[in-house]
Design a protein around this motif. Structure first.
Motif, PDB file in Angstrom:
ATOM      1  N   VAL A 188       0.847  -1.199   0.000  1.00  0.00           N
ATOM      2  CA  VAL A 188       0.000   0.000   0.000  1.00  0.00           C
ATOM      3  C   VAL A 188       0.878   1.242   0.000  1.00  0.00           C
ATOM      4  CG1 VAL A 188      -0.278  -0.062   2.530  1.00  0.00           C
ATOM      5  CG2 VAL A 188      -1.876   1.272   1.147  1.00  0.00           C
ATOM      6  N   GLU A 189       0.402   2.251  -0.732  1.00  0.00           N
ATOM      7  CA  GLU A 189       1.166   3.485  -0.915  1.00  0.00           C
ATOM      8  C   GLU A 189       0.174   4.586  -1.295  1.00  0.00           C
ATOM      9  OE1 GLU A 189       4.417   4.891  -1.126  1.00  0.00           O
ATOM     10  OE2 GLU A 189       3.323   6.604  -1.961  1.00  0.00           O
ATOM     11  N   VAL A 190       0.446   5.802  -0.794  1.00  0.00           N
ATOM     12  CA  VAL A 190      -0.524   6.881  -0.980  1.00  0.00           C
ATOM     13  C   VAL A 190      -0.386   7.582  -2.346  1.00  0.00           C
ATOM     14  CG1 VAL A 190       0.745   8.837   0.054  1.00  0.00           C
ATOM     15  CG2 VAL A 190      -1.694   8.565   0.506  1.00  0.00           C
ATOM     16  N   VAL A 191       0.786   7.497  -2.980  1.00  0.00           N
ATOM     17  CA  VAL A 191       0.972   8.197  -4.275  1.00  0.00           C
ATOM     18  C   VAL A 191       0.526   7.282  -5.429  1.00  0.00           C
ATOM     19  CG1 VAL A 191       2.694   9.199  -5.849  1.00  0.00           C
ATOM     20  CG2 VAL A 191       2.827   9.653  -3.395  1.00  0.00           C
ATOM     21  N   GLU A 192      -0.444   7.800  -6.189  1.00  0.00           N
ATOM     22  CA  GLU A 192      -1.054   6.997  -7.245  1.00  0.00           C
ATOM     23  C   GLU A 192      -0.039   6.539  -8.296  1.00  0.00           C
ATOM     24  OE1 GLU A 192      -4.685   8.975  -8.279  1.00  0.00           O
ATOM     25  OE2 GLU A 192      -4.959   7.588  -9.967  1.00  0.00           O
ATOM     26  N   GLU A 193       0.824   7.465  -8.706  1.00  0.00           N
ATOM     27  CA  GLU A 193       1.789   7.108  -9.757  1.00  0.00           C
ATOM     28  C   GLU A 193       2.742   5.999  -9.275  1.00  0.00           C
ATOM     29  OE1 GLU A 193       4.689  10.042 -11.098  1.00  0.00           O
ATOM     30  OE2 GLU A 193       4.733   9.109 -13.075  1.00  0.00           O
ATOM     31  N   ALA A 194       3.086   6.027  -7.979  1.00  0.00           N
ATOM     32  CA  ALA A 194       3.991   5.009  -7.445  1.00  0.00           C
ATOM     33  C   ALA A 194       3.346   3.624  -7.546  1.00  0.00           C
ATOM     34  CB  ALA A 194       4.368   5.337  -6.001  1.00  0.00           C
ATOM     35  N   ILE A 195       2.032   3.559  -7.288  1.00  0.00           N
ATOM     36  CA  ILE A 195       1.345   2.261  -7.380  1.00  0.00           C
ATOM     37  C   ILE A 195       1.230   1.817  -8.841  1.00  0.00           C
ATOM     38  CG2 ILE A 195      -0.946   1.161  -7.066  1.00  0.00           C
ATOM     39  CD1 ILE A 195       0.839   1.135  -4.541  1.00  0.00           C
ATOM     40  N   LYS A 196       1.057   2.795  -9.731  1.00  0.00           N
ATOM     41  CA  LYS A 196       1.072   2.458 -11.164  1.00  0.00           C
ATOM     42  C   LYS A 196       2.437   1.836 -11.512  1.00  0.00           C
ATOM     43  CE  LYS A 196       0.646   4.811 -15.528  1.00  0.00           C
ATOM     44  NZ  LYS A 196       0.956   6.108 -16.078  1.00  0.00           N
ATOM     45  N   ASN A 197       3.508   2.463 -11.009  1.00  0.00           N
ATOM     46  CA  ASN A 197       4.863   1.922 -11.235  1.00  0.00           C
ATOM     47  C   ASN A 197       4.994   0.541 -10.603  1.00  0.00           C
ATOM     48  OD1 ASN A 197       6.419   5.172 -10.566  1.00  0.00           O
ATOM     49  ND2 ASN A 197       5.598   4.375 -12.475  1.00  0.00           N
ATOM     50  N   VAL A 230      -2.100  -1.547  -3.748  1.00  0.00           N
ATOM     51  CA  VAL A 230      -3.255  -0.643  -3.791  1.00  0.00           C
ATOM     52  C   VAL A 230      -2.852   0.773  -3.377  1.00  0.00           C
ATOM     53  CG1 VAL A 230      -5.172  -2.255  -3.413  1.00  0.00           C
ATOM     54  CG2 VAL A 230      -3.937  -1.350  -1.463  1.00  0.00           C
ATOM     55  N   VAL A 231      -3.574   1.749  -3.945  1.00  0.00           N
ATOM     56  CA  VAL A 231      -3.373   3.143  -3.556  1.00  0.00           C
ATOM     57  C   VAL A 231      -4.158   3.386  -2.281  1.00  0.00           C
ATOM     58  CG1 VAL A 231      -3.654   5.561  -4.236  1.00  0.00           C
ATOM     59  CG2 VAL A 231      -3.328   3.826  -5.999  1.00  0.00           C
ATOM     60  N   GLY A 232      -3.546   3.999  -1.303  1.00  0.00           N
ATOM     61  CA  GLY A 232      -4.277   4.333  -0.085  1.00  0.00           C
ATOM     62  C   GLY A 232      -3.333   4.684   1.039  1.00  0.00           C
ATOM     63  N   LYS A 233      -3.935   5.015   2.177  1.00  0.00           N
ATOM     64  CA  LYS A 233      -3.121   5.287   3.361  1.00  0.00           C
ATOM     65  C   LYS A 233      -2.910   3.970   4.092  1.00  0.00           C
ATOM     66  CE  LYS A 233      -4.305  10.045   4.127  1.00  0.00           C
ATOM     67  NZ  LYS A 233      -4.886  11.044   4.979  1.00  0.00           N
ATOM     68  N   SER A 234      -1.692   3.744   4.540  1.00  0.00           N
ATOM     69  CA  SER A 234      -1.386   2.479   5.231  1.00  0.00           C
ATOM     70  C   SER A 234      -2.337   2.265   6.404  1.00  0.00           C
ATOM     71  CB  SER A 234       0.050   2.500   5.740  1.00  0.00           C
ATOM     72  OG  SER A 234       0.933   2.560   4.661  1.00  0.00           O
ATOM     73  N   GLU A 235      -2.615   3.360   7.164  1.00  0.00           N
ATOM     74  CA  GLU A 235      -3.436   3.242   8.371  1.00  0.00           C
ATOM     75  C   GLU A 235      -4.889   2.863   8.052  1.00  0.00           C
ATOM     76  OE1 GLU A 235      -1.573   5.768   7.393  1.00  0.00           O
ATOM     77  OE2 GLU A 235      -2.538   7.715   7.601  1.00  0.00           O
ATOM     78  N   VAL A 236      -5.336   3.185   6.844  1.00  0.00           N
ATOM     79  CA  VAL A 236      -6.700   2.838   6.448  1.00  0.00           C
ATOM     80  C   VAL A 236      -6.720   1.438   5.818  1.00  0.00           C
ATOM     81  CG1 VAL A 236      -8.622   3.508   4.934  1.00  0.00           C
ATOM     82  CG2 VAL A 236      -7.251   5.283   6.084  1.00  0.00           C
ATOM     83  N   GLN A 237      -5.768   1.214   4.909  1.00  0.00           N
ATOM     84  CA  GLN A 237      -5.748  -0.043   4.152  1.00  0.00           C
ATOM     85  C   GLN A 237      -5.502  -1.256   5.051  1.00  0.00           C
ATOM     86  OE1 GLN A 237      -6.703  -0.514   1.055  1.00  0.00           O
ATOM     87  NE2 GLN A 237      -6.324  -2.708   1.279  1.00  0.00           N
ATOM     88  N   ILE A 238      -4.658  -1.086   6.060  1.00  0.00           N
ATOM     89  CA  ILE A 238      -4.337  -2.250   6.905  1.00  0.00           C
ATOM     90  C   ILE A 238      -5.602  -2.770   7.607  1.00  0.00           C
ATOM     91  CG2 ILE A 238      -3.627  -0.927   8.964  1.00  0.00           C
ATOM     92  CD1 ILE A 238      -1.445  -3.068   9.366  1.00  0.00           C
ATOM     93  N   LYS A 239      -6.509  -1.839   7.934  1.00  0.00           N
ATOM     94  CA  LYS A 239      -7.780  -2.254   8.579  1.00  0.00           C
ATOM     95  C   LYS A 239      -8.625  -3.047   7.586  1.00  0.00           C
ATOM     96  CE  LYS A 239      -8.347   0.995  12.224  1.00  0.00           C
ATOM     97  NZ  LYS A 239      -8.410   2.383  12.474  1.00  0.00           N
ATOM     98  N   LYS A 240      -8.602  -2.583   6.324  1.00  0.00           N
ATOM     99  CA  LYS A 240      -9.380  -3.309   5.304  1.00  0.00           C
ATOM    100  C   LYS A 240      -8.837  -4.722   5.153  1.00  0.00           C
ATOM    101  CE  LYS A 240     -10.650   0.699   2.533  1.00  0.00           C
ATOM    102  NZ  LYS A 240     -10.351   1.442   1.340  1.00  0.00           N
ATOM    103  N   TRP A 241      -7.525  -4.858   5.104  1.00  0.00           N
ATOM    104  CA  TRP A 241      -6.942  -6.200   4.971  1.00  0.00           C
ATOM    105  C   TRP A 241      -7.325  -7.067   6.172  1.00  0.00           C
ATOM    106  CZ3 TRP A 241      -1.763  -3.626   3.264  1.00  0.00           C
ATOM    107  CH2 TRP A 241      -1.731  -3.511   1.865  1.00  0.00           C
ATOM    108  N   ASP A 242      -7.326  -6.444   7.342  1.00  0.00           N
ATOM    109  CA  ASP A 242      -7.701  -7.168   8.553  1.00  0.00           C
ATOM    110  C   ASP A 242      -9.148  -7.673   8.423  1.00  0.00           C
ATOM    111  OD1 ASP A 242      -7.520  -8.186  11.104  1.00  0.00           O
ATOM    112  OD2 ASP A 242      -8.050  -6.294  12.083  1.00  0.00           O
ATOM    113  N   GLN A 243     -10.036  -6.759   7.976  1.00  0.00           N
ATOM    114  CA  GLN A 243     -11.456  -7.146   7.821  1.00  0.00           C
ATOM    115  C   GLN A 243     -11.633  -8.225   6.761  1.00  0.00           C
ATOM    116  OE1 GLN A 243     -13.041  -3.258   7.105  1.00  0.00           O
ATOM    117  NE2 GLN A 243     -12.834  -2.703   9.267  1.00  0.00           N
ATOM    118  N   GLU A 244     -10.761  -8.195   5.750  1.00  0.00           N
ATOM    119  CA  GLU A 244     -10.850  -9.217   4.694  1.00  0.00           C
ATOM    120  C   GLU A 244     -10.271 -10.556   5.145  1.00  0.00           C
ATOM    121  OE1 GLU A 244      -8.807  -7.539   1.284  1.00  0.00           O
ATOM    122  OE2 GLU A 244     -10.165  -5.823   1.269  1.00  0.00           O
ATOM    123  N   GLY A 245      -9.734 -10.584   6.358  1.00  0.00           N
ATOM    124  CA  GLY A 245      -9.229 -11.855   6.911  1.00  0.00           C
ATOM    125  C   GLY A 245      -7.800 -12.173   6.502  1.00  0.00           C
ATOM    126  N   ILE A 246      -7.066 -11.158   6.014  1.00  0.00           N
ATOM    127  CA  ILE A 246      -5.666 -11.412   5.639  1.00  0.00           C
ATOM    128  C   ILE A 246      -4.818 -11.515   6.900  1.00  0.00           C
ATOM    129  CG2 ILE A 246      -3.637 -10.288   4.566  1.00  0.00           C
ATOM    130  CD1 ILE A 246      -5.701  -9.381   2.377  1.00  0.00           C
TER     131      ILE A 246
END
Ligand SMILES: C[S@@+](CC[C@H](N)C(=O)[O-])C[C@H]1O[C@@H](n2cnc3c(N)ncnc32)[C@H](O)[C@@H]1O
Length: 459
Positions: free
Chosen positions: A340-349, A365-381
């Protein structure tokens, strides 16, 4: 003259004898007059000197080095002519051995003082064999002097530009290109930006090179998009420097200290240049983060991945992943990597980098680490290892809390700021993690900046 053992009535512009114990994060020698702390440019640990007191605050002050009475064995004459003015290489008055000692002590003392860890074992700093021209990136501010465009670096703690003719830590070729662009600006009357008046056109020029193949990217940071002479300038740069494979326009019309604006436009060649690390190729866009010292980056990443001790079965998170470097290198020994990374172009790279290296067990995925990590947790990763490589301000507390809640067995923290590292490690240590290993890596020779890789494991 006053003695260093008692705290006398301090008087501005008086001379004092001072003994120095350390160097602070700005490269200033830290000494004492009695209980009063004094910061002095150019002073080194274990030196004693006569210092003129030039600024007095409540509990500390600043002084000017007048005469060294006891000299550090590590002291050398700075090799850079711009050393006293430029704020860049603030440790050029000490040899490399002495510099590495300062960095080692900074890491150990900060982890103990801010992190409240006791008697921390720190490995010797991984050094560089040849520090000349180590940087692959320059960001030079442009300004006006006597009606002419100039470029250089900011004078310490100011936004005054010191024109730079040579720089030990950048390549001569980079400075040559900057000089050429400066001459074009003068020839075509493109004025440099004036911060105070918020007038002018060219603000910064950013140049990045690939150590793999010598390709270069030039980013012209300007205040407006439509500049009549842009085509001819672009053509001239590309013709004179065939190694420049990408010229990008960046528009920044804001009153801000932030260098890059939001709008990018490719004027010539590709949107990216390609470098290679640890046997993989990486496309890098103009707005994407990429480590500035590729020789040391390989050592840094190798250490981080060794700390993860991957066997091929692990689920790995690469937080603050940039263009996916750590995650892609780790993917060879992991089951699956999530980045996960907040800069869109970096994720494209990052996605393109997975593709060009034929790596399929990754998801970015593009996003903030603090937000995305919760999503991964909810997805059961259920991650076995998390790589954490935040910017200087360190991690968001929410992010660390989620790591703790997810009970991720191993945290490999890569940091360019040992103060925020120490703060964040304390949060993990207070919630069941143990500090296992600390490895500083010298990514920024001749400066006080120090990079560090730390392994924390759940007890
Ligand atoms: C020190 S860089 C490390 C990048 C990458 N790991 C590498 O070694 O090239 C930190 C990265 O974090 C990104 N970043 C900053 N804040 C972030 C956040 N809240 N969430 C995710 N990424 C963030 C930055 O854009 C930058 O790419």
């Amino acid at each position: 003259m006053n003695n260093m053992n008692d705290t006398p009535q301090l008087i501005k512009n008086e001379n004092y004898k001072v003994e120095f114990s350390s160097v602070n994060h700005e490269g200033l020698g830290v000494g004492r007059i009695g209980n009063f702390t004094i910061f002095v440019f150019g002073a080194l640990p274990n030196e004693v000197a006569i210092v003129k007191l030039i600024k007095i605050q409540k509990n500390y002050g600043y002084g000017k080095l007048e005469k060294i009475l006891k000299r550090s064995p590590y002291r050398v004459n700075p090799i850079c002519p711009h050393y006293t003015g430029c704020g860049g290489c603030n440790l050029m008055h000490i040899n490399y051995e002495g510099e590495l000692k300062i960095k080692y002590n900074t890491v150990k003392e900060t982890l103990e003082r801010i992190g409240k860890f006791e008697a921390v074992e720190v490995n010797d700093v991984i050094k560089m064999d040849n520090t000349a021209g180590y940087r692959n990136k320059i960001q030079a501010p442009f300004g006006m002097e006597n009606g002419k465009v100039i470029f250089g670096f900011f004078r310490k703690r100011t936004h005054d530009i010191i024109p730079i003719k040579e720089c030990f830590i950048h390549t001569p070729q980079t400075l040559d290109i900057l000089n050429f662009i400066k001459n074009l600006c003068n020839e075509y009357r493109i004025p440099a930006y004036n911060e105070e008046k918020h007038q002018g056109i060219i603000r910064h020029v950013l140049i990045r090179d690939s150590r793999k193949n010598g390709d270069m990217m030039v980013v012209l940071v300007v205040t407006k998009e439509n500049i009549t002479e842009l085509n001819v300038i672009t053509e001239k740069i590309a013709k004179r420097y065939p190694q420049v494979k990408s010229i990008i326009l960046n528009v920044n019309s804001e009153r801000t200290n932030v260098i890059l604006g939001k709008k990018f436009k490719t004027l010539y060649g590709k949107d990216v240049i390609v470098d290679s690390l640890g046997g993989l190729d990486f496309e890098i866009g103009a707005s994407s983060f990429y480590q500035v010292n590729p020789v040391q980056t390989e050592k840094l990443y190798r250490t981080a991945i060794n700390y993860a001790n991957l066997t091929g079965n692990e689920i790995v998170i690469d937080a603050y992943c940039g263009i996916g470097t750590i995650g892609l290198l780790a993917s060879k020994k992991a089951k699956m990597v999530y980045g996960v990374e907040v800069v869109e172009e970096a994720i494209k790279n990052a996605n393109k980098n997975a593709q060009i290296n034929n790596i399929t067990n990754v998801s970015f995925v593009v996003g903030k680490s603090e937000v995305q990590i919760k999503k991964w947790d909810q997805e059961g990763i259920k991650a076995d290892v998390i790589f954490v490589d935040p910017p200087r301000k360190g991690c968001d507390q929410e992010f660390l809390n989620t790591i703790i809640e997810m009970e991720i067995p191993k945290v490999v923290y890569v940091s360019c700021n040992v103060a925020t590292l120490a703060r964040d490690l304390r949060i993990l240590a207070d919630s069941g993690y143990e500090l296992k290993a600390v490895q500083p890596v010298d990514m920024f020779p001749h400066t006080t900046h120090v990079e560090c890789v730390v392994l924390m494991s759940r007890k």
